[in-house]
Design a protein around this motif. Structure first.
Motif, PDB file in Angstrom:
ATOM      1  N   VAL A 158     -14.600 -52.005 -28.768  1.00 52.12           N
ATOM      2  CA  VAL A 158     -15.432 -53.071 -29.323  1.00 52.12           C
ATOM      3  C   VAL A 158     -15.966 -53.916 -28.180  1.00 52.12           C
ATOM      4  O   VAL A 158     -15.216 -54.412 -27.351  1.00 52.12           O
ATOM      5  CB  VAL A 158     -14.624 -53.947 -30.294  1.00 52.12           C
ATOM      6  CG1 VAL A 158     -15.498 -55.078 -30.834  1.00 52.12           C
ATOM      7  CG2 VAL A 158     -14.085 -53.112 -31.445  1.00 52.12           C
ATOM      8  N   CYS A 159     -17.287 -54.086 -28.118  1.00 49.84           N
ATOM      9  CA  CYS A 159     -17.904 -54.853 -27.036  1.00 49.84           C
ATOM     10  C   CYS A 159     -17.566 -56.335 -27.178  1.00 49.84           C
ATOM     11  O   CYS A 159     -17.626 -56.884 -28.283  1.00 49.84           O
ATOM     12  CB  CYS A 159     -19.423 -54.678 -27.062  1.00 49.84           C
ATOM     13  SG  CYS A 159     -19.971 -53.026 -26.614  1.00 49.84           S
ATOM     14  N   PRO A 160     -17.255 -56.998 -26.079  1.00 47.45           N
ATOM     15  CA  PRO A 160     -17.003 -58.453 -26.153  1.00 47.45           C
ATOM     16  C   PRO A 160     -18.185 -59.207 -26.751  1.00 47.45           C
ATOM     17  O   PRO A 160     -17.990 -60.220 -27.421  1.00 47.45           O
ATOM     18  CB  PRO A 160     -16.771 -58.828 -24.684  1.00 47.45           C
ATOM     19  CG  PRO A 160     -16.285 -57.576 -24.037  1.00 47.45           C
ATOM     20  CD  PRO A 160     -17.018 -56.458 -24.738  1.00 47.45           C
ATOM     21  N   ARG A 161     -19.408 -58.721 -26.520  1.00 47.99           N
ATOM     22  CA  ARG A 161     -20.576 -59.426 -27.048  1.00 47.99           C
ATOM     23  C   ARG A 161     -20.767 -59.170 -28.536  1.00 47.99           C
ATOM     24  O   ARG A 161     -21.639 -59.779 -29.161  1.00 47.99           O
ATOM     25  CB  ARG A 161     -21.833 -58.991 -26.287  1.00 47.99           C
ATOM     26  CG  ARG A 161     -22.120 -57.503 -26.332  1.00 47.99           C
ATOM     27  CD  ARG A 161     -23.304 -57.133 -25.448  1.00 47.99           C
ATOM     28  NE  ARG A 161     -23.608 -55.714 -25.463  1.00 47.99           N
ATOM     29  CZ  ARG A 161     -23.040 -54.815 -24.672  1.00 47.99           C
ATOM     30  NH1 ARG A 161     -22.118 -55.210 -23.792  1.00 47.99           N
ATOM     31  NH2 ARG A 161     -23.371 -53.543 -24.726  1.00 47.99           N
ATOM     32  N   HIS A 162     -19.968 -58.267 -29.128  1.00 49.39           N
ATOM     33  CA  HIS A 162     -20.100 -57.938 -30.547  1.00 49.39           C
ATOM     34  C   HIS A 162     -18.942 -58.485 -31.384  1.00 49.39           C
ATOM     35  O   HIS A 162     -18.808 -58.108 -32.545  1.00 49.39           O
ATOM     36  CB  HIS A 162     -20.159 -56.417 -30.736  1.00 49.39           C
ATOM     37  CG  HIS A 162     -21.373 -55.782 -30.156  1.00 49.39           C
ATOM     38  ND1 HIS A 162     -21.526 -54.407 -30.066  1.00 49.39           N
ATOM     39  CD2 HIS A 162     -22.499 -56.308 -29.627  1.00 49.39           C
ATOM     40  CE1 HIS A 162     -22.691 -54.135 -29.499  1.00 49.39           C
ATOM     41  NE2 HIS A 162     -23.297 -55.277 -29.232  1.00 49.39           N
ATOM     42  N   PRO A 167     -20.612 -55.524 -38.648  1.00 52.07           N
ATOM     43  CA  PRO A 167     -20.525 -54.059 -38.673  1.00 52.07           C
ATOM     44  C   PRO A 167     -19.627 -53.486 -37.577  1.00 52.07           C
ATOM     45  O   PRO A 167     -18.899 -52.509 -37.805  1.00 52.07           O
ATOM     46  CB  PRO A 167     -21.988 -53.618 -38.480  1.00 52.07           C
ATOM     47  CG  PRO A 167     -22.794 -54.763 -38.975  1.00 52.07           C
ATOM     48  CD  PRO A 167     -22.015 -55.986 -38.591  1.00 52.07           C
ATOM     49  N   GLU A 168     -19.662 -54.090 -36.395  1.00 49.28           N
ATOM     50  CA  GLU A 168     -18.837 -53.607 -35.294  1.00 49.28           C
ATOM     51  C   GLU A 168     -17.347 -53.810 -35.593  1.00 49.28           C
ATOM     52  O   GLU A 168     -16.526 -52.919 -35.377  1.00 49.28           O
ATOM     53  CB  GLU A 168     -19.204 -54.356 -34.010  1.00 49.28           C
ATOM     54  CG  GLU A 168     -18.530 -53.824 -32.768  1.00 49.28           C
ATOM     55  CD  GLU A 168     -19.357 -52.779 -32.044  1.00 49.28           C
ATOM     56  OE1 GLU A 168     -18.883 -52.260 -31.029  1.00 49.28           O
ATOM     57  OE2 GLU A 168     -20.469 -52.476 -32.509  1.00 49.28           O
ATOM     58  N   LEU A 185      -9.293 -59.352 -36.274  1.00 42.21           N
ATOM     59  CA  LEU A 185      -9.617 -60.272 -37.368  1.00 42.21           C
ATOM     60  C   LEU A 185      -9.403 -61.722 -36.960  1.00 42.21           C
ATOM     61  O   LEU A 185     -10.155 -62.608 -37.396  1.00 42.21           O
ATOM     62  CB  LEU A 185      -8.780 -59.926 -38.597  1.00 42.21           C
ATOM     63  CG  LEU A 185      -9.219 -58.645 -39.314  1.00 42.21           C
ATOM     64  CD1 LEU A 185      -8.215 -58.242 -40.385  1.00 42.21           C
ATOM     65  CD2 LEU A 185     -10.603 -58.820 -39.934  1.00 42.21           C
ATOM     66  N   ASP A 186      -8.420 -61.985 -36.117  1.00 44.16           N
ATOM     67  CA  ASP A 186      -8.244 -63.351 -35.612  1.00 44.16           C
ATOM     68  C   ASP A 186      -9.446 -63.767 -34.767  1.00 44.16           C
ATOM     69  O   ASP A 186      -9.931 -64.902 -34.860  1.00 44.16           O
ATOM     70  CB  ASP A 186      -6.962 -63.451 -34.775  1.00 44.16           C
ATOM     71  CG  ASP A 186      -5.704 -63.447 -35.641  1.00 44.16           C
ATOM     72  OD1 ASP A 186      -5.820 -63.668 -36.860  1.00 44.16           O
ATOM     73  OD2 ASP A 186      -4.613 -63.217 -35.088  1.00 44.16           O
ATOM     74  N   THR A 187      -9.925 -62.831 -33.941  1.00 44.23           N
ATOM     75  CA  THR A 187     -11.097 -63.115 -33.110  1.00 44.23           C
ATOM     76  C   THR A 187     -12.334 -63.312 -33.975  1.00 44.23           C
ATOM     77  O   THR A 187     -13.131 -64.232 -33.748  1.00 44.23           O
ATOM     78  CB  THR A 187     -11.339 -61.970 -32.114  1.00 44.23           C
ATOM     79  OG1 THR A 187     -10.155 -61.746 -31.349  1.00 44.23           O
ATOM     80  CG2 THR A 187     -12.491 -62.299 -31.179  1.00 44.23           C
ATOM     81  N   ALA A 188     -12.498 -62.446 -34.965  1.00 44.72           N
ATOM     82  CA  ALA A 188     -13.648 -62.567 -35.862  1.00 44.72           C
ATOM     83  C   ALA A 188     -13.606 -63.886 -36.618  1.00 44.72           C
ATOM     84  O   ALA A 188     -14.647 -64.516 -36.846  1.00 44.72           O
ATOM     85  CB  ALA A 188     -13.671 -61.399 -36.843  1.00 44.72           C
ATOM     86  N   ARG A 200     -12.091 -61.207 -46.687  1.00 43.34           N
ATOM     87  CA  ARG A 200     -12.127 -59.975 -47.481  1.00 43.34           C
ATOM     88  C   ARG A 200     -11.508 -58.823 -46.709  1.00 43.34           C
ATOM     89  O   ARG A 200     -10.761 -58.008 -47.261  1.00 43.34           O
ATOM     90  CB  ARG A 200     -13.574 -59.650 -47.871  1.00 43.34           C
ATOM     91  CG  ARG A 200     -14.172 -60.620 -48.871  1.00 43.34           C
ATOM     92  CD  ARG A 200     -15.628 -60.356 -49.127  1.00 43.34           C
ATOM     93  NE  ARG A 200     -15.856 -59.033 -49.679  1.00 43.34           N
ATOM     94  CZ  ARG A 200     -17.067 -58.562 -50.000  1.00 43.34           C
ATOM     95  NH1 ARG A 200     -18.137 -59.326 -49.828  1.00 43.34           N
ATOM     96  NH2 ARG A 200     -17.199 -57.371 -50.501  1.00 43.34           N
ATOM     97  N   ALA A 201     -11.803 -58.755 -45.411  1.00 42.12           N
ATOM     98  CA  ALA A 201     -11.210 -57.708 -44.581  1.00 42.12           C
ATOM     99  C   ALA A 201      -9.701 -57.892 -44.455  1.00 42.12           C
ATOM    100  O   ALA A 201      -8.930 -56.927 -44.478  1.00 42.12           O
ATOM    101  CB  ALA A 201     -11.860 -57.706 -43.201  1.00 42.12           C
ATOM    102  N   ARG A 202      -9.252 -59.123 -44.327  1.00 44.95           N
ATOM    103  CA  ARG A 202      -7.810 -59.384 -44.250  1.00 44.95           C
ATOM    104  C   ARG A 202      -7.111 -58.917 -45.518  1.00 44.95           C
ATOM    105  O   ARG A 202      -6.008 -58.353 -45.469  1.00 44.95           O
ATOM    106  CB  ARG A 202      -7.560 -60.873 -44.030  1.00 44.95           C
ATOM    107  CG  ARG A 202      -7.947 -61.413 -42.656  1.00 44.95           C
ATOM    108  CD  ARG A 202      -7.387 -62.804 -42.493  1.00 44.95           C
ATOM    109  NE  ARG A 202      -7.846 -63.518 -41.337  1.00 44.95           N
ATOM    110  CZ  ARG A 202      -7.334 -63.402 -40.098  1.00 44.95           C
ATOM    111  NH1 ARG A 202      -6.360 -62.536 -39.882  1.00 44.95           N
ATOM    112  NH2 ARG A 202      -7.803 -64.134 -39.106  1.00 44.95           N
TER     113      ARG A 202
END
Length: 289
Positions: A158-162, A167-168, A185-188, A200-202
Motif C-alpha cells: 500500500v502506497c503511503p500516498r494512498h 479503494p486501495e 484501518l487505524d491509519t485510514a 463498515r470495514a471494521r
C-alpha cells in the motif's frame, strides 16, 4: 431526527442543510469524492441518503473547502464579461449548464462536467479575445502530468500516498493478516475521521463476535441516523452473546429513529424493508421471553 419529507424540493432542502453543516465544520473540505462517506456523520434526517447533494456548488464547499468554491465562482464571473461581447451565445450555453448544477445531480457525470468547463473556457477566452501564454500552458500541463504520475506510480504494498484512499485500503484488507488489517484501518481512520466506510470495514473484518459487537455499537453511536440495518445487527449479535437487555434497548432506539412508516430514499429502501419487517417482530419476541 424528523421524518424526511416526500418530494424533490423538500429532500433537496434537507440535503443542502446537511451539506452546509459539513462545509461549516470543515472549511478546508473533507476531500474530493468524500461526500457520501462523510454525510452520515452530519445526518439530521433518517432515511435521507444521497451520493451527491444535488448542488455542485455546495458539494464543492463541503469536499473542496470554501477557498475552492471562491475559485470556482471567480471562474464563473468570466460569463458576466463574455455576455457583453460577441461570444454571448457561448456564455448563454455555459450559463445554462452551470445553472443546472445548482439543483441537479449531473455534477457526478464526467461527460457533463467536461462540457460545462469546456463551454465556460470557450466563452471566457472568446469574450476577452485573450490567449494563455505558451510558458503558462506548458507549466500547467507539466504540473498536471507530474501529479498524475506521482499518484499512479506503483508501490510494492500500500502506497503511503494512498493511505486515505478507500479503494486501495479495501483492496489491501482482503489479503492482509489480522494485525495488518488493524494497522491499515487505524491509519485510514486517522485520515478519514468522519467517513463511515472505515467503520463498515471494521465491522466486516472483525475477528470475533465481541469485536464486531463493539464496532456495531460505535457505528450506531457515531452515525445514529445512517442505517437501521446496524441496529438490527447489533441487537441480534448482542442477544447471541447473552446481552438481552442491550438487544431490546437497541431495537427500541432504532425503531424510534427509523419507524416503520418512515419515507426513505431509493438507496435506503432495500435495507429499510428488512428492518421494518424484522425489527418489530424481533422486539416482541424478545420482550415475551
Amino acid at each position: 431526527g424528523e421524518l424526511a419529507p416526500q418530494g424533490n424540493v423538500g429532500s433537496r432542502l434537507q440535503m443542502w442543510e446537511q451539506t452546509l453543516s459539513i462545509a461549516a465544520q470543515y472549511p478546508q473540505g473533507t476531500g474530493n469524492g468524500s461526500f457520501r462517506d462523510v454525510l452520515p456523520a452530519f445526518q439530521l434526517y433518517p432515511g435521507l441518503i444521497f451520493s451527491s447533494p444535488h448542488n455542485y456548488y455546495l458539494e464543492t464547499a463541503a469536499t473542496g473547502g470554501w477557498l475552492r468554491l471562491l475559485a470556482l465562482l471567480a471562474l464563473l464571473y468570466g460569463l458576466v464579461t463574455a455576455w457583453r461581447t460577441p461570444a454571448w451565445p457561448w456564455a448563454l450555453g455555459a450559463a445554462g449548464l452551470w445553472i443546472t448544477l445548482a439543483f441537479d445531480i449531473t455534477g457526478m457525470y464526467p461527460s457533463f462536467m467536461m462540457l460545462a468547463f469546456a463551454s465556460l473556457g470557450t466563452a471566457t477566452l472568446s469574450g476577452r479575445q485573450a490567449k494563455i501564454p505558451a510558458p503558462v500552458r506548458v507549466a500547467l500541463a507539466g504540473a498536471a502530468f507530474a501529479l498524475v504520475l506521482w499518484w499512479q506510480l506503483p508501490c510494492p504494498q500500500v502506497c503511503p500516498r494512498h493511505l486515505a484512499f478507500r479503494p486501495e485500503i479495501l483492496g489491501a484488507l482482503r489479503s492482509a493478516s489480522t494485525k495488518e488489517r488493524a494497522v491499515l484501518l487505524d491509519t485510514a481512520a486517522k485520515h478519514n475521521p468522519k467517513s463511515v466506510w472505515v467503520l463498515r470495514a471494521r465491522i466486516n473484518y472483525a475477528d470475533t463476535d465481541e469485536n464486531k459487537l463493539d464496532w456495531l455499537r460505535e457505528a450506531n453511536r457515531q452515525y445514529p441516523l445512517y442505517s437501521p440495518y446496524y441496529y438490527l445487527e447489533q441487537a441480534k449479535l448482542a442477544d447471541k452473546l447473552g446481552h438481552r437487555k442491550e438487544a431490546i434497548d437497541v431495537l427500541k432506539r432504532g425503531l424510534e429513529r427509523f419507524p416503520p412508516e418512515l419515507q426513505v430514499t431509493a438507496s435506503s429502501r432495500p435495507g429499510y424493508a428488512i428492518w421494518s419487517e424484522e425489527a418489530p417482530k424481533l422486539l416482541r419476541q424478545m420482550e415475551s421471553q
